[in-house]
Design a protein around this motif. Structure first.
Motif, PDB file in Angstrom:
ATOM      1  N   ASP A   1      -9.701 -52.071  -7.037  1.00 48.02           N
ATOM      2  CA  ASP A   1     -10.648 -51.015  -6.697  1.00 48.02           C
ATOM      3  C   ASP A   1     -10.779 -51.017  -5.171  1.00 48.02           C
ATOM      4  O   ASP A   1     -11.352 -51.949  -4.601  1.00 48.02           O
ATOM      5  CB  ASP A   1     -11.988 -51.295  -7.374  1.00 48.02           C
ATOM      6  CG  ASP A   1     -13.053 -50.272  -7.066  1.00 48.02           C
ATOM      7  OD1 ASP A   1     -12.856 -49.412  -6.186  1.00 48.02           O
ATOM      8  OD2 ASP A   1     -14.119 -50.346  -7.698  1.00 48.02           O
ATOM      9  N   VAL A   2     -10.227 -50.012  -4.514  1.00 41.37           N
ATOM     10  CA  VAL A   2     -10.113 -50.010  -3.057  1.00 41.37           C
ATOM     11  C   VAL A   2     -10.869 -48.843  -2.440  1.00 41.37           C
ATOM     12  O   VAL A   2     -10.708 -47.695  -2.863  1.00 41.37           O
ATOM     13  CB  VAL A   2      -8.627 -49.934  -2.632  1.00 41.37           C
ATOM     14  CG1 VAL A   2      -8.503 -49.914  -1.118  1.00 41.37           C
ATOM     15  CG2 VAL A   2      -7.831 -51.085  -3.233  1.00 41.37           C
ATOM     16  N   GLU A   3     -11.675 -49.158  -1.438  1.00 45.32           N
ATOM     17  CA  GLU A   3     -12.300 -48.144  -0.574  1.00 45.32           C
ATOM     18  C   GLU A   3     -11.867 -48.446   0.852  1.00 45.32           C
ATOM     19  O   GLU A   3     -11.662 -49.602   1.207  1.00 45.32           O
ATOM     20  CB  GLU A   3     -13.829 -48.200  -0.649  1.00 45.32           C
ATOM     21  CG  GLU A   3     -14.400 -47.728  -1.958  1.00 45.32           C
ATOM     22  CD  GLU A   3     -15.929 -47.663  -1.930  1.00 45.32           C
ATOM     23  OE1 GLU A   3     -16.557 -48.221  -1.008  1.00 45.32           O
ATOM     24  OE2 GLU A   3     -16.483 -47.059  -2.856  1.00 45.32           O
ATOM     25  N   HIS A   4     -11.744 -47.400   1.656  1.00 47.21           N
ATOM     26  CA  HIS A   4     -11.420 -47.556   3.074  1.00 47.21           C
ATOM     27  C   HIS A   4     -12.620 -47.077   3.882  1.00 47.21           C
ATOM     28  O   HIS A   4     -13.191 -46.024   3.586  1.00 47.21           O
ATOM     29  CB  HIS A   4     -10.164 -46.749   3.426  1.00 47.21           C
ATOM     30  CG  HIS A   4      -9.546 -47.151   4.716  1.00 47.21           C
ATOM     31  ND1 HIS A   4     -10.094 -46.837   5.931  1.00 47.21           N
ATOM     32  CD2 HIS A   4      -8.422 -47.868   4.977  1.00 47.21           C
ATOM     33  CE1 HIS A   4      -9.333 -47.327   6.898  1.00 47.21           C
ATOM     34  NE2 HIS A   4      -8.314 -47.958   6.348  1.00 47.21           N
ATOM     35  N   VAL A   5     -12.988 -47.857   4.880  1.00 50.78           N
ATOM     36  CA  VAL A   5     -14.154 -47.539   5.718  1.00 50.78           C
ATOM     37  C   VAL A   5     -14.130 -46.092   6.188  1.00 50.78           C
ATOM     38  O   VAL A   5     -15.163 -45.416   6.205  1.00 50.78           O
ATOM     39  CB  VAL A   5     -14.214 -48.509   6.930  1.00 50.78           C
ATOM     40  CG1 VAL A   5     -15.174 -48.013   7.982  1.00 50.78           C
ATOM     41  CG2 VAL A   5     -14.592 -49.905   6.478  1.00 50.78           C
ATOM     42  N   ASP A   6     -12.950 -45.602   6.555  1.00 55.30           N
ATOM     43  CA  ASP A   6     -12.833 -44.238   7.089  1.00 55.30           C
ATOM     44  C   ASP A   6     -13.281 -43.165   6.102  1.00 55.30           C
ATOM     45  O   ASP A   6     -13.649 -42.068   6.509  1.00 55.30           O
ATOM     46  CB  ASP A   6     -11.388 -43.941   7.496  1.00 55.30           C
ATOM     47  CG  ASP A   6     -10.942 -44.724   8.717  1.00 55.30           C
ATOM     48  OD1 ASP A   6     -11.777 -45.412   9.342  1.00 55.30           O
ATOM     49  OD2 ASP A   6      -9.738 -44.660   9.038  1.00 55.30           O
TER      50      ASP A   6
END
Length: 114
Positions: free
Chosen positions: A25-30
């Motif tokens: 489960d991946v989120e990117h700060v941007d």
């Protein structure tokens, strides 16, 4: 076991895509509305606590300026020359051996895992 990850702004999108393909489960700060490009590291640390996400970063500020309890956990990549595919493979290999509940503080992402 899959990790819940927050990729810092300095982490290549390719790493996120590869980790998602591994089932993480991946989120990117941007792309997190509450954060965004250029956000202060303290906000990233707070977000990692509130969302139970491990921060993946090349940023040594998390090593030098924060204590282990300031964030959920940090996966720090000290080698800037490591190919994105290797970084993703290492993080995935870590997840096979250490489920997220066992990951705390600062963990170094290095080729010793390959």
């Amino acid at each position: 076991m899959a990790y819940r990850l927050l990729l810092d702004e300095n982490v290549e999108q390719e790493i996120g895509f590869r980790l998602k393909n591994y089932g993480h489960d991946v989120e990117h700060v941007d792309f997190v509305p509450e954060l965004g490009k250029g956000v202060d590291d303290t906000q990233i640390a707070d977000y990692s606590h509130s969302t139970d996400r491990l921060i993946l970063t090349y940023d040594d500020d998390f090593v030098l300026e924060f204590d282990d309890d300031d964030y959920r956990a940090v996966l720090y990549v000290p080698d800037l020359s490591m190919p994105p595919a290797d970084v993703a493979d290492i993080v995935h290999e870590m997840s096979v051996h250490y489920p997220q509940p066992q990951v705390h503080g600062l963990e170094r992402v290095s080729t010793e895992w390959l």
